[in-house]
Design an enzyme around this catalytic site. Sequence first.
Site, PDB file in Angstrom:
ATOM      1  N   SER A 150       2.124   4.555   6.335  1.00 41.64           N
ATOM      2  CA  SER A 150       2.026   4.036   4.976  1.00 41.64           C
ATOM      3  C   SER A 150       1.923   2.513   4.990  1.00 41.64           C
ATOM      4  O   SER A 150       1.051   1.957   5.635  1.00 41.64           O
ATOM      5  CB  SER A 150       3.208   4.532   4.143  1.00 41.64           C
ATOM      6  OG  SER A 150       3.068   4.169   2.787  1.00 41.64           O
ATOM      7  N   ASP A 302      -2.483   1.096  -0.481  1.00 39.04           N
ATOM      8  CA  ASP A 302      -1.820   0.930   0.812  1.00 39.04           C
ATOM      9  C   ASP A 302      -2.697   1.524   1.920  1.00 39.04           C
ATOM     10  O   ASP A 302      -3.737   2.126   1.637  1.00 39.04           O
ATOM     11  CB  ASP A 302      -0.413   1.534   0.782  1.00 39.04           C
ATOM     12  CG  ASP A 302      -0.410   3.040   0.592  1.00 39.04           C
ATOM     13  OD1 ASP A 302      -1.448   3.608   0.206  1.00 39.04           O
ATOM     14  OD2 ASP A 302       0.642   3.670   0.822  1.00 39.04           O
ATOM     15  N   ASP A 304      -2.852   4.108   3.879  1.00 44.67           N
ATOM     16  CA  ASP A 304      -3.308   5.496   3.909  1.00 44.67           C
ATOM     17  C   ASP A 304      -3.761   5.982   2.538  1.00 44.67           C
ATOM     18  O   ASP A 304      -4.050   7.169   2.366  1.00 44.67           O
ATOM     19  CB  ASP A 304      -2.240   6.417   4.504  1.00 44.67           C
ATOM     20  CG  ASP A 304      -1.016   6.562   3.629  1.00 44.67           C
ATOM     21  OD1 ASP A 304      -0.597   5.551   3.012  1.00 44.67           O
ATOM     22  OD2 ASP A 304      -0.447   7.671   3.561  1.00 44.67           O
ATOM     23  N   ASP A 306      -2.387   6.438  -0.488  1.00 46.17           N
ATOM     24  CA  ASP A 306      -1.691   7.347  -1.395  1.00 46.17           C
ATOM     25  C   ASP A 306      -0.951   6.591  -2.500  1.00 46.17           C
ATOM     26  O   ASP A 306      -0.478   7.206  -3.454  1.00 46.17           O
ATOM     27  CB  ASP A 306      -0.752   8.301  -0.638  1.00 46.17           C
ATOM     28  CG  ASP A 306       0.327   7.594   0.159  1.00 46.17           C
ATOM     29  OD1 ASP A 306       0.375   6.347   0.167  1.00 46.17           O
ATOM     30  OD2 ASP A 306       1.140   8.298   0.796  1.00 46.17           O
TER      31      ASP A 306
END
Length: 575
Positions: A150, A302, A304, A306
């Site tokens: 993340s 961010d 990734d 999500d």
Amino acid sequence: MQVSESLIHTRVQEWLSPVFDKQTQEEIVKLQQQDSEILKESFYKDLEFGTGGMRGIMGVGTNRINKYTLGKSTQGLSNYLQKQFPGEQAKAVIAYDCRNNSDTLAQLVADVFSANGIQVYLFSSLRPTPELSYAVKELGCHCGIVLTASHNPPEYNGYKVYWQDGGQLVPPQDGEIIAEINTLNYADIKFDANTELIKKIDKEIDTPFIENSVKNGSFAATQEAKDNTTIVFTSLHGTSITAVPETLKKAGYNNVHIVKEQEVPDGNFPTVKSPNPEEPEALAMATALAEKVNADIVIGTDPDCDRLGIAVRNSNGELQLLNGNQTMIVMTWFLLKHYKSKGIKGNEFIASTIVSTPMMKNLAAAYEVEYKEVLTGFKWIAKLIKDFPDKHFIGGGEESFGFMVGDFVRDKDAVTSTLLACEIVAYTKSHGSSFYKELLNLYVDHGFYKENLVSLVKKGIKGAEEIKQTMIDLRNNPPTEIAEEKIVLIEDYQTSIATNTLDKTQHLIEIPKSNVLIFYTEAGSKIAARPSGTEPKIKFYMSVQESIDDLSAFDTVEQKLNTKIAAIKKDLQLT
């Protein structure tokens, strides 16, 4: 925290055995010679699954992300899949983000799965986490893995596990898989890949994922309104560059300016201290560009993809970064407004988490839909969709900048949420309002709630002990008042007991146990304390509220709420 030197020695000696490759052994010897503290940190415990899976610093050792800790987890998961689905061809899909070593770690996970006879679908290059969630269901897989840490610093990586419904692991599967992993030795890991069982994937999932993102994120904005909306977007060197620009384009947004300096995926995140859209500094380049092009909205995701952070024009025309609660409130309102125009059927619900703004409950009541509240982590919201198949999930989010629109993805989704944010900006602007004005209107209609988060970083063995002791102290000696407001209710999610401090009555908290304490005051303030499940932090969430009759009182009431938050921080010694 008492750390057994003999345990560390035993673990180090095991990792110096022929089970482990030469490079690993050489790195351990180097630590023995140069840095005993890092050696201790690397071996004093096993890396654990938290609210977002397994996340940690990359390196050698049982408390690090490496080929052996991930290999052991994958071997345990492989064994579990074979036990749970006998006679079936078990299938897994794997994605990874921009982080250093994510691609090689993803290949390693694929190798272990295939060595155990499991069919693997491996994305050919980096992809957003929500696309992995989508792919699990689209390909009919039994599980999915995404390699990501993340928004953590560059030295971190991680491993999130998804189940058949596209949501992250929840009880009982998580506990059963962990138990399976704990029965294994590192020598049990099967590393020899069966390449015939590994299939690379890309466009066959990309295309329907983006099409569904457009379908689920598009609402009432006309093409004229879209053409009159200027957007600045930054991927912060992450995976969203593979999906967000194309999604916006297909949805009809043509005035999209991408921050070129942050466009190329890079696990070192060279232009930011932290690739965290919660931090104003992370969006500095984007806001600077937005001023040049007079953008209506700034969006950053961010690594990734999500979570998303947004900045919109406030009442003075200045760009203002909204917090996760504020973004969630406006997005949820917009979805509810849309559903109301189509006709509420009575089986709809929205969802959020126990540390997010209480204002979500007020919104649900106003629109006569059900509100469900869960522990921190989107896996719990995804579980609601699975547990209540007769109900329709409209949307929901959490304070940490995550939101999910509908249920085609079963995790927080910055692709569809980015489109939704742009739809709100375009629609409200075309109707003489704005994203920010609607937020203020919601404060008037449903109560002015203001939230604040303090995260205290406590690294290493000493830090873990400090976090543990803080929670013990709060439980054993809870405050009787905070900021001159008497505490009337204490919820302890570890014991599942809520205590009314006035009449001493207690009731059972009917959601899973978690190491969280929440204090409620007589004036409606809410203070939660919770150790992070994925970072070396303890977090304090504060929510204060006042009624507000009209927008002319906004500044005065906001100052009052700011003063109250400052008093809470002072009483809890957070300043």
